[in-house]
Design an enzyme around this catalytic site. Structure first.
Site, short mmCIF file in Angstrom:
data_model
loop_
_atom_site.label_atom_id
_atom_site.label_comp_id
_atom_site.label_asym_id
_atom_site.label_seq_id
_atom_site.Cartn_x
_atom_site.Cartn_y
_atom_site.Cartn_z
CG ASN A 1 2.59 -3.70 1.18
OD1 ASN A 1 2.03 -4.36 2.05
ND2 ASN A 1 1.98 -3.39 0.06
CG ASP A 2 1.97 0.03 -1.26
OD1 ASP A 2 2.88 -0.80 -1.22
OD2 ASP A 2 1.16 0.13 -2.20
#
Ligand SMILES: *[C@@H]1O[C@H](CO)[C@@H](O)[C@H](O)[C@H]1NC(C)=O
Ligand SMILES: *[C@@H]1O[C@H](CO)[C@@H](O)[C@H](O)[C@H]1NC(C)=O
Ligand SMILES: *[C@@H]1O[C@H](CO)[C@@H](O)[C@H](O)[C@H]1NC(C)=O
Ligand SMILES: *[C@H]1O[C@@H](CO)[C@H](O)[C@@H](O)[C@@H]1NC(C)=O
Length: 581
Positions: free
Chosen positions: A62-63
């Site tokens: 993710n991020d």
């Protein structure tokens, strides 16, 4: 950002639905639970695994975290689950690059290892100190089961190593903990710090005011980068729910394409404040001014935090972060795009999540918004090209762009609209809801001027296609309004996919009759830039037939007005080095 969460108190939920128009999110999660876990073979096709978008060889990402340029290398860290294709066991994986396009995977950089991060190392940002040292601020979880969040710092063990392979965490961690009057489970994602004229450092942490829906950019100050003290008031806040992954940076005068270091302060510079809204799962920003005396950020558009909000991307793009690139004197934006298939699909595939192509960003000549464009290094992947020029597409017509394999391609088109006379009337009720408007008036709904644009990843018989297009309206004063949509509703015959029509308005002067579109097509992602990067939309799609050499590219026009393609160029895209995959 933090762990996914769906549990919200009923009263708050009602408020959220009204404030954020989030009812579709909730409905979607229920649908997802009901979906069948069977996995069609096409979902597992290696030809649907993206080719030139950032991703590790497998598992969940993710991020983007702590991007920076150091001694000739771009560094990208990211939230990663080494054990599977769903969120969990998060560590900071680490890749390096010379050009933001070819990536080499290194060993993970930051893992739980000290009492203040032993249950999680979540998102954070890099700051380059005046003596050249890199400081990495990140969120740690220090106790099981509670999501109690605190802020930590790490430094490279050997600053002479351009690859920054090893990281040490000083014994004085944590550097910030939730205080009385703060919501301890909504306190995360520290920003890059900036050094101000009074000799103090400042940084922001995302937060939520307890018992309210007030999202906040909590401000901290430090003299030595070690002791941080919270300022009395946040830099900025708004009634939008939790602000994840805040980002705050100065931009040069309107139209100037260069970037500024985060610490560069000029009273005449505009600033951008971005937050990732946990409730809607989109990244919103405002352009405004930063008063370094009152320590407040004020958006130019007073309602810009909640109404007619600007998004970096109107599609699948979240938890983004920028950094200043001193090598090319630009500011670069990185963002995460999750999957739009199901968890069962992801588990079967063994991977989930990609990053968008790094985008250069700068202030639009209007001063009201940002412009975004894929970094120029992407062009090195362009291979075989096909061009079409001066071609009129009559109402209801379409033509195929032949002579290349378009499933992994870069397409640039310039359209000309000879007349706006037939533009449909615009209903002001949709002024704040481009997405709903596009859902009603999708690519198949005939219009006056448009819908016109591209069908990408289209099957032979056109049963599958993703439409990326414009539609022009006219408001009560006869002023033209442009809507840009990415419509994947026909993208696949596979059941159980998330296929929302994504849309944003395009602040461009269409009365000139000209508008451009660039689409980066990469197997299961379509990342589009309207009108030179004024409006961007990323969609994830999973065709069942339009895969590999069976994917086609068309230009279509479903309006009653002729559209001219003054020039279209499509390039096949080569595969870069991608983390050894
Ligand atoms: C650089 O500055 C930081 C913060 O003041 C300090 O902790 C660090 O030791 C310095 N590094 C060097 C190599 O001087
Ligand atoms: C604000 O900026 C001015 C101009 O750069 C500078 O002189 C002043 O010290 C700054 N004040 C603070 C509190 O950073
Ligand atoms: C903190 O925020 C979460 C999520 O909105 C909420 O469930 C919780 O009740 C809040 N805690 C406090 C003390 O306000
Ligand atoms: C990406 O996946 C879709 C479908 O499951 C969700 O609806 C989105 O909320 C999610 N986006 C993010 C940023 O988590």
């Amino acid at each position: 950002m933090g762990a996914p969460k769906w549990v919200v108190a009923p009263l708050a939920l009602l408020l959220l639905l009204q404030l954020a128009g989030a009812s579709h999110d909730v409905r979607r999660s229920l649908e997802a639970e009901a979906a069948s876990p069977s996995v069609p073979a096409s979902i597992l096709s290696p030809l649907l695994r993206t080719g030139y978008h950032f991703q590790p060889p497998m598992n969940w990402i993710n991020d983007p975290n702590g991007p920076l340029y150091y001694k000739g290398w771009y560094h990208l860290f990211y939230q990663y689950n080494p054990k599977g294709a769903v969120w969990g066991n998060i560590i900071w994986a680490h890749s390096v690059s010379r050009d933001l396009i070819n990536w080499i995977a290194l060993d993970p950089a930051i893992k739980p290892s000290i009492p203040t991060d032993q249950f999680g190392v979540w998102s954070g940002s890099a700051t380059i100190l005046p003596n050249g040292t890199v400081a990495m601020l990140y969120t740690g979880i220090d106790r099981p089961g509670t999501n109690y969040q605190i802020q930590n710092i790490a430094f490279p063990k050997d600053p002479s190593d351009p690859l920054l392979r090893e990281w040490v965490k000083p014994g004085y961690n944590p550097i910030a903990i939730p205080e009385a009057g703060m919501n301890a489970t909504q306190f995360r994602d520290p920003t890059t710090a900036w050094h101000a004229g009074d000799g103090l450092w400042r940084m922001l942490v995302g937060g939520l005011k307890p018992g309210t829906l007030r999202g906040m950019a909590i401000l901290y100050r430090s003299r030595d980068f070690k002791h941080w003290v919270r300022a009395k008031h946040p830099l900025h806040s708004a009634l939008t729910g939790m602000w994840e992954c805040p980002d705050f940076f100065p931009v040069r005068e309107p139209g100037h394409p260069d970037g500024l270091d985060t610490s560069e302060f000029g009273p005449h510079y505009k600033y951008v404040l971005k937050n990732s809204l946990d409730l809607t799962r989109y990244d919103y920003y405002t352009v405004g001014t930063y008063n370094n005396r009152t320590e407040r950020y004020v958006p130019d558009n007073p309602t810009g935090d909640v109404y007619q909000r600007l998004q970096y991307d109107y599609g699948n793009f979240y938890a983004s972060k920028t950094f200043y690139d001193p090598a090319k004197n630009r500011r670069v934006l990185l963002g995460w795009a999750n999957e739009s298939d199901s968890v069962a699909h992801d588990n079967a595939k063994g991977w989930a999540g990609i990053h968008a192509i790094p985008r250069k960003i700068w202030l639009d000549p209007s001063g009201k918004q940002l412009l975004q464009w894929p970094v120029e290094e992407l062009d090195q992947l362009r291979g075989k090209a096909v061009s079409v020029g001066d071609k009129v597409v009559m109402p209801g017509q379409h033509f195929e762009v032949t002579g290349l394999q378009s499933y992994q391609s870069d397409v640039e088109v310039s359209f000309e609209v000879p007349s706006l006379d037939k533009a449909e009337p615009f209903h002001p009720a949709y002024a704040n809801d481009a997405q709903k408007l596009c859902g009603m008036k999708n690519a198949d709904v005939k219009g006056g001027v448009g819908p016109f644009g591209l069908w990408v990843l289209a099957s032979d018989n056109l049963a599958e296609k993703t439409a990326v297009f414009f539609r022009v309206f006219k408001d009560g004063h006869g002023k033209p309004l442009v809507l840009m949509c990415s419509d994947p509703t026909k993208s696949s015959l596979t059941a159980g996919l998330y296929k929302p029509t994504f849309a944003g308005f395009v602040d461009t002067d269409i009365s000139s009759g000209k508008i451009s579109l660039r689409s980066l097509i990469d197997r299961s992602v379509v990342e589009s830039f309207g009108a030179g990067g004024r409006t961007c939309i990323l969609s994830r799609v999973y065709p069942s037939m339009a895969i590999g050499k069976d994917a086609h590219l068309h230009v279509f026009n479903n309006g009653v007005t002729d559209i001219k393609v003054s020039k279209l160029t499509a390039w096949e895209m080569k595969k870069p080095m991608m983390n050894g995959a």
